[in-house]
Design an enzyme around this catalytic site. Sequence first.
Site, PDB file in Angstrom:
ATOM      1  N   HIS A  70       1.174  -0.332  -7.192  1.00 22.46           N
ATOM      2  CA  HIS A  70       1.880   0.414  -8.242  1.00 22.46           C
ATOM      3  C   HIS A  70       1.393  -0.011  -9.635  1.00 22.46           C
ATOM      4  O   HIS A  70       1.307   0.802 -10.545  1.00 22.46           O
ATOM      5  CB  HIS A  70       3.394   0.227  -8.119  1.00 22.46           C
ATOM      6  N   HIS A  99       5.085   9.937  -4.572  1.00 22.85           N
ATOM      7  CA  HIS A  99       4.852   8.501  -4.423  1.00 22.85           C
ATOM      8  C   HIS A  99       3.582   8.224  -3.619  1.00 22.85           C
ATOM      9  O   HIS A  99       2.855   7.252  -3.878  1.00 22.85           O
ATOM     10  CB  HIS A  99       6.045   7.785  -3.795  1.00 22.85           C
ATOM     11  N   ASP A 122       0.501   5.846  -4.675  1.00 26.22           N
ATOM     12  CA  ASP A 122      -0.113   4.810  -3.833  1.00 26.22           C
ATOM     13  C   ASP A 122      -1.618   5.037  -3.692  1.00 26.22           C
ATOM     14  O   ASP A 122      -2.406   4.084  -3.735  1.00 26.22           O
ATOM     15  CB  ASP A 122       0.516   4.820  -2.433  1.00 26.22           C
ATOM     16  N   HIS A 171      -1.500   3.653   3.169  1.00 26.85           N
ATOM     17  CA  HIS A 171      -2.431   2.669   2.611  1.00 26.85           C
ATOM     18  C   HIS A 171      -3.660   2.444   3.488  1.00 26.85           C
ATOM     19  O   HIS A 171      -4.770   2.304   2.989  1.00 26.85           O
ATOM     20  CB  HIS A 171      -1.722   1.332   2.396  1.00 26.85           C
TER      21      HIS A 171
END
Length: 305
Positions: free
Chosen positions: A77, A235, A239, A262
Amino acid sequence: MNQRTIAEKISCTGIGLHTGEPVQLTLYPARSDAGIVFARTDLAHPVEIPAKPRSVASTSHATTLGCGDATVGTVEHLLASLYSLGIDNVRVEVDGPEIPVMDGSSASFVFLIRAAGIFTQSSERRRMRIREPIEIRDGERSIRIDPARSLQVSYSVDYTHPAIGRQTLKGFALSGQSFEREICRARTFGFLHEVEALWRNGLARGGNLDNTVVMDESRVLNRDGLRWADEFVRHKVLDLIGDLALIGMPIEGHIVVERGGHALHQQLVSEILNTPEAWRIEGPVPQARGASDFVPLRTPVGASA
Ligand SMILES: [Zn+2]
């Protein structure tokens, strides 16, 4: 475009998502070509961890960078904020094993960088221009990058959960302004049963409704609800930007992601670095940038985002 750093040092304190312990974060200006370097100041011998693909130690739940036994978790972040605001060089000191979670988004980091101010340096910035598509498929998940004039993102998530469902953000063109307006406030999210399982294993001790959107079987439990109906996919874009930042320079390409996380993001980073014929570095010639920057990285697909 020239390289940029922050105009002066700035600090904040928050709790670590996993430890639940207070952590102090301090950003310092750094010289041209220094890149982004994390430093653990709480260890007997301070350890520096460069924000590079070869430093990735784990992509489970968050992106963790490491060097030897020293790690810094939940870096994405902060990295997304630095990348989006065009900060090339900064030293990030932390006195614990993770970056503070703040409100689960990038908003506090953007505020911090804006408060410190941005300083334009004398050296020119390098950029990575994608010339040929690169794609990774893994069942229903996929990620690809196509040539484009600037960084654009099209991202889809697909959850059976009624609060999420299928969400798509299409053709998002990244700039400091668009990141601040449309992405930086989107928070991390999780499901109650997952959060409880993490707690049982001593993880996510700092996770609560102040820094995570939590859902039970049918609904969002946070009293104030969502910041956008599609906060979840926003979001994921946040990421992705934080994970791409490990390439260490702006990327000119259009990234299309289906059900990413991720691990998939880092697989793309690794595939890009392993396919040098598919891109070109524009700008000043790198001075003997170590081959170590391009060590292949293989992360398992399927690890949780
Ligand atoms: Zn995140």
